[in-house]
Design a protein around this motif. Structure first.
Motif: not given
Length: 382
Positions: A144-166
């Motif tokens: 959409k324009g100069d961006k992508y719009i993401l929708n969804g759910t991931k789970h069991y993501i290691t470091n999710a609470t600590e991470a800054d970059v995915f």
């Protein structure tokens, strides 16, 4: 094949071993009880450069090859596996994608901060409907324009609470199947990004896995990793490259279990002799030692192949399978050697036993590794 380490890696290996044995081991029980790695340990890990193992020197990392990384991972694996996983997930699947497939602008923007540990990395592929069947993603990305719009759910993501970059995989063209999946670099502060429920796990305390929820998440066009439609291929490359490192971490844990079993079996007396003098116990220890040496040789052979730029798809799958199965067998035997005390949570054996179980599941189950191996053999024999 030459597995000899240069002086710099030997120096790093000694420093990491001293750090693990004197600092991390001292707080292993604290990590287990509090489900948290002390900030002091994280800060010391940053100072040692452990967050930059996979990042080239020009971006602030250590710039070492896979053989050298495995030598350090082996030392890191010899302690609490929650700590090991925090470091391993960041330096493995959390950063390798940007290192291997990022453009220069992306590397300059993210890698120096990830090398210093200022920003932590994570890999977001798994979904409720897409685990072993990684192509069955439901997360959508619409331009959409100069961006992508993401929708969804991931789970069991290691470091999710600590991470800054995915590194996030999403479907950009559902009609193309696996070729319609694209990978994105997503920052935690992007609009529409949030971390959901934290999973309560059997083991790996101190290493947190959680949901990642993308609700109209805005991702700039320049954050596409590689090119559109290469996401599935990117995911396979990232996972394949990390398997030697994962095996090395398992190897370190196995060696620790052997060290503990040798010490205990020579101290524990039954029927008036140390239990290592009983054939049943001594044979279990011999089997542990044999499995460790086989895993060590296999690990460094595949690491050498990676450094030589060889195709390691089959070998890496074999190594991931073998390494995780060996770790589970060694942990089981170590519990048996220790008897009742091996089942008590006040001692580390019980913890390693619980932590070992996930290695047969995460980053590709043992069954998926067998599928990969057979698939490569079919190509080889066709």
């Amino acid at each position: 094949m030459n597995f000899r380490l240069d002086e710099e890696i030997e120096f790093l290996k000694r420093n990491v071993r001293d750090f693990v044995q004197t600092e991390v081991e001292a707080v292993a029980m604290q990590i287990e009880e509090e489900n948290k790695i002390p900030k002091r340990i994280i800060d010391m890990s940053k100072e040692l450069g452990l967050f930059g193992l996979s990042i080239p020197e020009e971006y602030g990392g250590l710039g070492i090859g896979m053989v050298g990384k495995c030598a350090l991972y082996e030392e890191i694996g010899a302690t609490h596996n929650g700590y090991t996983t925090l470091i391993g997930a960041h330096t493995g699947i959390g950063t390798v994608g940007i290192v291997e497939m990022g453009n220069e602008e992306q590397k300059q923007k993210y890698l120096p901060l990830m090398a210093s540990g200022e920003k932590i990395g994570a890999f977001a592929l798994t979904e409720p409907s897409a685990g072993s069947n990684a192509t069955n993603l439901k997360t959508k990305a619409i331009k959409k324009g100069d961006k992508y719009i993401l929708n969804g759910t991931k789970h069991y993501i290691t470091n999710a609470t600590e991470a800054d970059v995915f590194t996030v995989m999403a479907v950009t063209d559902a009609s193309k199947g696996a070729k319609g999946i694209t990978s994105f670099i997503v920052e935690k502060d992007f609009p529409g990004f949030q971390v959901g429920a934290v999973e309560k796990k059997m083991g790996l305390r101190g290493s947190h896995s959680a949901e990642v929820i993308l609700e109209d998440c805005e991702v700039p066009f320049e954050n596409v990793l590689g090119t559109e439609g290469q996401g599935y291929v990117n995911a396979l490359k990232i996972l394949t490259n990390g398997r030697a490192g994962l095996a090395a971490r398992n190897l370190g844990s196995c060696q620790k279990l052997l060290d503990l079993s040798m010490a205990y079996s020579q101290e524990r007396v039954q029927f008036n002799v140390p239990i290592i003098e009983h054939q049943a116990v001594s044979h279990m220890i011999a089997e542990i030692a044999m499995e460790i040496e086989a895993l060590r040789s296999f690990t460094y052979r595949v690491a050498w192949m990676v450094d030589e730029g060889m195709n390691v798809i089959k070998d890496a799958a074999m190594l991931k399978l073998f390494g995780s199965e060996v770790y589970n067998r060694v942990a089981d035997k170590a519990v048996q050697v220790h008897g009742g005390i091996g089942y008590i949570s006040d001692y580390p054996i019980e913890r390693f036993f619980r932590d070992a179980r996930i290695t047969r599941i995460y980053e590709g189950t043992s069954e998926i590794q067998k599928n990969i191996i057979v698939g490569q053999l079919k190509k080889q024999y066709s």
